[in-house]
Design a protein around this motif. Sequence first.
Motif, PDB file in Angstrom:
ATOM      1  N   ARG A  92       0.859  -1.182   0.000  1.00 55.14           N
ATOM      2  CA  ARG A  92       0.000   0.000   0.000  1.00 55.14           C
ATOM      3  C   ARG A  92       0.893   1.229   0.000  1.00 55.14           C
ATOM      4  O   ARG A  92       2.012   1.214   0.524  1.00 55.14           O
ATOM      5  N   VAL A  93       0.354   2.317  -0.582  1.00 56.02           N
ATOM      6  CA  VAL A  93       1.079   3.581  -0.627  1.00 56.02           C
ATOM      7  C   VAL A  93       0.060   4.712  -0.507  1.00 56.02           C
ATOM      8  O   VAL A  93      -1.097   4.558  -0.926  1.00 56.02           O
ATOM      9  N   ASP A  94       0.470   5.803   0.075  1.00 56.65           N
ATOM     10  CA  ASP A  94      -0.383   6.985   0.145  1.00 56.65           C
ATOM     11  C   ASP A  94      -0.726   7.410  -1.281  1.00 56.65           C
ATOM     12  O   ASP A  94       0.119   7.353  -2.174  1.00 56.65           O
ATOM     13  N   ALA A  95      -1.949   7.848  -1.520  1.00 57.60           N
ATOM     14  CA  ALA A  95      -2.378   8.236  -2.871  1.00 57.60           C
ATOM     15  C   ALA A  95      -1.582   9.419  -3.413  1.00 57.60           C
ATOM     16  O   ALA A  95      -1.552   9.644  -4.621  1.00 57.60           O
ATOM     17  N   GLN A  96      -0.919  10.163  -2.541  1.00 58.45           N
ATOM     18  CA  GLN A  96      -0.060  11.270  -2.977  1.00 58.45           C
ATOM     19  C   GLN A  96       1.354  10.794  -3.280  1.00 58.45           C
ATOM     20  O   GLN A  96       2.172  11.554  -3.786  1.00 58.45           O
ATOM     21  N   GLY A  97       1.669   9.540  -2.942  1.00 59.06           N
ATOM     22  CA  GLY A  97       3.007   8.987  -3.135  1.00 59.06           C
ATOM     23  C   GLY A  97       3.679   8.801  -1.782  1.00 59.06           C
ATOM     24  O   GLY A  97       3.114   9.118  -0.734  1.00 59.06           O
ATOM     25  N   GLY A  98       4.884   8.277  -1.804  1.00 63.16           N
ATOM     26  CA  GLY A  98       5.628   8.031  -0.571  1.00 63.16           C
ATOM     27  C   GLY A  98       6.239   6.652  -0.592  1.00 63.16           C
ATOM     28  O   GLY A  98       6.325   5.999  -1.634  1.00 63.16           O
ATOM     29  N   VAL A  99       6.649   6.210   0.582  1.00 61.96           N
ATOM     30  CA  VAL A  99       7.289   4.907   0.709  1.00 61.96           C
ATOM     31  C   VAL A  99       6.206   3.831   0.842  1.00 61.96           C
ATOM     32  O   VAL A  99       5.386   3.889   1.760  1.00 61.96           O
ATOM     33  N   PRO A 100       6.187   2.847  -0.059  1.00 64.69           N
ATOM     34  CA  PRO A 100       5.187   1.769   0.038  1.00 64.69           C
ATOM     35  C   PRO A 100       5.431   0.910   1.276  1.00 64.69           C
ATOM     36  O   PRO A 100       6.569   0.720   1.700  1.00 64.69           O
ATOM     37  N   GLN A 101       4.354   0.383   1.835  1.00 66.29           N
ATOM     38  CA  GLN A 101       4.430  -0.518   2.977  1.00 66.29           C
ATOM     39  C   GLN A 101       3.938  -1.893   2.556  1.00 66.29           C
ATOM     40  O   GLN A 101       2.922  -2.013   1.856  1.00 66.29           O
ATOM     41  N   ASP A 102       4.651  -2.931   2.990  1.00 64.95           N
ATOM     42  CA  ASP A 102       4.215  -4.298   2.718  1.00 64.95           C
ATOM     43  C   ASP A 102       2.965  -4.614   3.517  1.00 64.95           C
ATOM     44  O   ASP A 102       2.820  -4.170   4.659  1.00 64.95           O
ATOM     45  N   ILE A 103       2.063  -5.384   2.926  1.00 62.97           N
ATOM     46  CA  ILE A 103       0.882  -5.901   3.611  1.00 62.97           C
ATOM     47  C   ILE A 103       1.120  -7.401   3.778  1.00 62.97           C
ATOM     48  O   ILE A 103       1.225  -8.124   2.785  1.00 62.97           O
ATOM     49  N   PRO A 104       1.250  -7.884   5.028  1.00 66.29           N
ATOM     50  CA  PRO A 104       1.519  -9.314   5.215  1.00 66.29           C
ATOM     51  C   PRO A 104       0.360 -10.173   4.693  1.00 66.29           C
ATOM     52  O   PRO A 104      -0.797  -9.853   4.931  1.00 66.29           O
ATOM     53  N   VAL A 105       0.694 -11.217   3.964  1.00 68.80           N
ATOM     54  CA  VAL A 105      -0.301 -12.147   3.433  1.00 68.80           C
ATOM     55  C   VAL A 105       0.068 -13.541   3.913  1.00 68.80           C
ATOM     56  O   VAL A 105       1.200 -13.986   3.717  1.00 68.80           O
ATOM     57  N   LYS A 106      -0.885 -14.202   4.563  1.00 71.95           N
ATOM     58  CA  LYS A 106      -0.647 -15.550   5.057  1.00 71.95           C
ATOM     59  C   LYS A 106      -1.671 -16.486   4.416  1.00 71.95           C
ATOM     60  O   LYS A 106      -2.864 -16.209   4.433  1.00 71.95           O
ATOM     61  N   PHE A 107      -1.173 -17.560   3.853  1.00 68.25           N
ATOM     62  CA  PHE A 107      -2.034 -18.583   3.279  1.00 68.25           C
ATOM     63  C   PHE A 107      -2.188 -19.721   4.291  1.00 68.25           C
ATOM     64  O   PHE A 107      -1.316 -19.914   5.147  1.00 68.25           O
ATOM     65  N   LYS A 108      -3.264 -20.468   4.175  1.00 65.00           N
ATOM     66  CA  LYS A 108      -3.443 -21.637   5.029  1.00 65.00           C
ATOM     67  C   LYS A 108      -2.330 -22.636   4.745  1.00 65.00           C
ATOM     68  O   LYS A 108      -1.812 -22.708   3.633  1.00 65.00           O
ATOM     69  N   ALA A 109      -1.990 -23.446   5.744  1.00 60.25           N
ATOM     70  CA  ALA A 109      -0.892 -24.401   5.612  1.00 60.25           C
ATOM     71  C   ALA A 109      -1.127 -25.389   4.475  1.00 60.25           C
ATOM     72  O   ALA A 109      -0.186 -25.799   3.796  1.00 60.25           O
ATOM     73  N   ASP A 110      -2.385 -25.772   4.242  1.00 63.63           N
ATOM     74  CA  ASP A 110      -2.676 -26.751   3.192  1.00 63.63           C
ATOM     75  C   ASP A 110      -2.949 -26.107   1.836  1.00 63.63           C
ATOM     76  O   ASP A 110      -3.281 -26.786   0.873  1.00 63.63           O
ATOM     77  N   GLU A 111      -2.802 -24.796   1.760  1.00 63.70           N
ATOM     78  CA  GLU A 111      -3.055 -24.067   0.513  1.00 63.70           C
ATOM     79  C   GLU A 111      -1.739 -23.854  -0.231  1.00 63.70           C
ATOM     80  O   GLU A 111      -0.773 -23.364   0.349  1.00 63.70           O
ATOM     81  N   PRO A 112      -1.673 -24.239  -1.505  1.00 71.41           N
ATOM     82  CA  PRO A 112      -0.427 -24.021  -2.244  1.00 71.41           C
ATOM     83  C   PRO A 112      -0.199 -22.530  -2.498  1.00 71.41           C
ATOM     84  O   PRO A 112      -1.143 -21.772  -2.709  1.00 71.41           O
TER      85      PRO A 112
END
Length: 198
Positions: A153-173
Amino acid sequence: GTELIKVTDMLKIKSITNVSLNKDGTKALFTVTVIEPDGDSKVEYKYVNQVWMVNTDGGSAPKQLTTKDGSSQASFSPDGKQIAFVSTRSSASNLLYPGRDRPLLGGDIWVMPALGGSARRIVESGNFPSWSADGKTIIFTSGTSQFQLKLRRVDAQGGVPQDIPVKFKADEPLAPFWFYSSYSSDMRWISFEAEGNI
């Protein structure tokens, strides 16, 4: 008919992708892709993508919004006054086709007035920009290599992007590519497509 199709006939074909409506459905953004000769070569061709806008009532002709290099994946801000899109203008990366039935990757994210005007780059290396409901943030995927994508994600005016953590289920490829991220209307959830699953 009996006429054979020639390679140059491909230059007449225009394809439309990435259709996006504004909040009240009165305007649509879309990408037009054409095939053009690559420079002075008579045997080399390239795909050229540009963003267009049209009123959905059919009362006016479509208007081309971008003209520089490859542009695609446009989306309206919630108030309809701005658009975010992906472009290779001033970019170190080109638009890439990662495979059949997959959308373009590469380029940077730019924002411009919806009625046309100067664009400003808000982030390098991003795809599938999507606005938050309040119009303050844009989420996107970053990266062009399989299994190396990040949701950011990033501010709509610009700036340093930030990671959004994404976790999948253990049985999900783990999916090699993530596409079309989008906030929920209350901004509590984010959806995206991963190998045909949402």
